[in-house]
Design an enzyme around this catalytic site. Structure first.
Site, mmCIF file in Angstrom:
data_model
loop_
_atom_site.group_PDB
_atom_site.id
_atom_site.type_symbol
_atom_site.label_atom_id
_atom_site.label_comp_id
_atom_site.label_asym_id
_atom_site.label_seq_id
_atom_site.Cartn_x
_atom_site.Cartn_y
_atom_site.Cartn_z
ATOM 1 N N ARG A 174 -3.713 -9.286 9.007
ATOM 2 C CA ARG A 174 -3.906 -8.270 8.994
ATOM 3 C C ARG A 174 -3.999 -6.807 9.426
ATOM 4 N NH1 ARG A 174 -6.720 -3.837 7.482
ATOM 5 N NH2 ARG A 174 -7.955 -5.154 6.665
ATOM 6 N N ASP A 175 -5.456 -6.795 9.287
ATOM 7 C CA ASP A 175 -6.303 -6.272 10.611
ATOM 8 C C ASP A 175 -5.740 -6.247 11.637
ATOM 9 O OD1 ASP A 175 -8.131 -4.887 11.638
ATOM 10 O OD2 ASP A 175 -9.572 -4.631 9.942
ATOM 11 N N HIS A 213 -3.438 -3.796 13.697
ATOM 12 C CA HIS A 213 -3.584 -3.440 14.054
ATOM 13 C C HIS A 213 -3.465 -3.299 16.153
ATOM 14 C CE1 HIS A 213 -4.562 -0.276 10.909
ATOM 15 N NE2 HIS A 213 -5.141 -1.028 10.094
ATOM 16 N N SER A 270 -16.234 -0.079 8.154
ATOM 17 C CA SER A 270 -14.499 -0.138 9.216
ATOM 18 C C SER A 270 -14.847 0.486 10.275
ATOM 19 C CB SER A 270 -13.921 0.998 8.409
ATOM 20 O OG SER A 270 -13.553 0.585 6.475
ATOM 21 N N HIS A 286 -17.001 -6.838 4.350
ATOM 22 C CA HIS A 286 -16.110 -6.550 6.228
ATOM 23 C C HIS A 286 -16.708 -5.712 7.138
ATOM 24 C CE1 HIS A 286 -11.581 -5.751 7.448
ATOM 25 N NE2 HIS A 286 -12.055 -4.992 7.977
ATOM 26 N N HIS A 289 -16.516 -4.752 10.790
ATOM 27 C CA HIS A 289 -16.037 -4.850 12.427
ATOM 28 C C HIS A 289 -17.186 -4.845 14.107
ATOM 29 C CE1 HIS A 289 -11.850 -3.824 12.182
ATOM 30 N NE2 HIS A 289 -11.869 -2.665 11.366
ATOM 31 N N TYR A 310 -13.363 5.863 12.090
ATOM 32 C CA TYR A 310 -12.420 4.560 11.531
ATOM 33 C C TYR A 310 -12.196 3.568 13.316
ATOM 34 C CZ TYR A 310 -9.349 2.496 8.501
ATOM 35 O OH TYR A 310 -8.252 2.036 7.576
#
Length: 344
Positions: free
Chosen positions: A16-17, A20, A170, A199, A201, A290
């Site tokens: 899903r991520d 991108h 995010s 979550h 990054h 983002y």
């Protein structure tokens, strides 16, 4: 830090991520192959949708290789123990999309809003709970508000029926103390039966330390991505995180060798470019932007001749948020005009 004996649920984002990083172009064969590998490695939750969630296929966010229905229809029947989740961002995804996901066997729905906009999630969270789904409130760009403001938004989602609340970094902007203060407050003030998730990054290289800080403060669901495949410099790399959890005697239920093999043999060969901290993804974390804006900014650099990191820094100054992808081109165009005028 002593996490010995704690139990966590790891949730994979690579399908899903990771969309991108692949400009949403993952084939059905790749999707099934990776999901099957994750299932066999013991991953309990696997997210499968367009990078921007159910209904994300659009000119603004990008058209995927296949529809959400096709991806879910291909993956869900192949799972032997893993459950499949879907992301839904109100304003992009609708209750009809939610019903479609339910009909296709999705077990967990994650209703995502900007960290100040939890009130737009009521319809979707309520509908998901009525369907009997594991329902997560997913508060994005959580670095942009104080822990107390985040708690107020989390309580709204909880009141709508969410049984798990996520603090979502995010932009990959947070440091461990930022995570600790937010997770600790959520854990102490939300209902004891409400689960807490994090979550991360990897834009500042902090995804693993931040995830450990979240566990220490009471989070029991942690997102990651095999080989880090995700927006920006990627998500918490699951195979690395699994090894760290092993070292710390945290219970996670994942086969380390198998998850390493999924990363090395399946995910890395399909990457369009290495998922790493380069000057542009580093700028995302530094400026608090983002993470999915990365490729948009790099395309704008080619189009307008303005360095992507300068565009990202300006987007951070403007406090842009997810859903404002159209501002990337506008910002780059304005900066290009200013540069041209300065040279005149």
């Amino acid at each position: 830090m002593d996490l010995k004996g704690k139990k966590v649920t790891l949730h994979d984002m690579s399908l899903r991520d990771g969309m991108h990083a692949k400009q949403h172009q993952i084939s059905l064969d790749e999707m099934v192959s990776i999901a099957t590998g994750l299932d066999q490695a013991g991953i309990p939750l696997i997210e499968v949708t367009h990078g921007d969630g159910l209904g994300g296929s659009s000119l603004n966010y990008g058209f995927p290789a296949h529809t959400d229905e096709e991806y879910l229809s291909a993956v869900v029947p192949k799972m032997t123990q893993a459950k499949v989740s879907a992301l839904l961002i109100p304003g992009i995804g609708t209750v009809d999309h939610l019903k479609m996901a339910y009909d296709h066997g999705v077990s967990t729905i994650r209703v995502a809003t900007h960290c100040t906009e939890a009130d737009v999630s009521e319809q979707h969270i309520s509908a998901a709970r009525k369907m009997g789904l594991d329902t997560v409130g997913f508060l994005m760009m959580a670095h942009m508000i104080s822990p107390e403001e985040l708690l107020a938004q989390a309580k709204l989602m909880e009141s709508y029926g969410a049984n798990c609340i996520y603090c979502t970094d995010s932009a990959g902007y947070m440091l461990p103390d930022d995570v600790s203060t937010r997770i600790a407050l959520l854990r102490s003030e939300l209902n004891s039966e409400t689960e807490i998730g994090f979550h991360g990054h990897h834009n500042l290289g902090m995804s693993i330390p931040n995830s450990l800080a979240a566990i220490e403060m009471g989070a029991n669901r942690i997102d990651g991505s095999v080989a880090g495949l995700g927006a920006g410099a990627g998500n918490t790399p699951l195979e690395v995180f699994t090894a760290v959890l092993d070292r710390m005697a945290v219970n996670h239920g994942i086969d380390l060798y198998k998850i390493m093999d999924v990363a090395e043999d399946l995910v890395m060969p399909m990457m369009d470019q290495p998922i790493r901290i380069d000057r542009n993804s580093l700028t995302l974390g530094y400026a608090g932007v983002y993470s999915s804006f990365l490729l948009f900014a790099e395309r704008a650099e080619k189009k307008y001749g303005v360095p992507a990191r300068d565009i990202l820094l300006e987007l951070g100054r403007l406090k842009t948020v997810g859903g404002q992808e159209d501002m990337i081109d506008d910002t780059a165009m304005t900066m290009a005009k200013a540069l041209k005028a300065a040279k005149a």
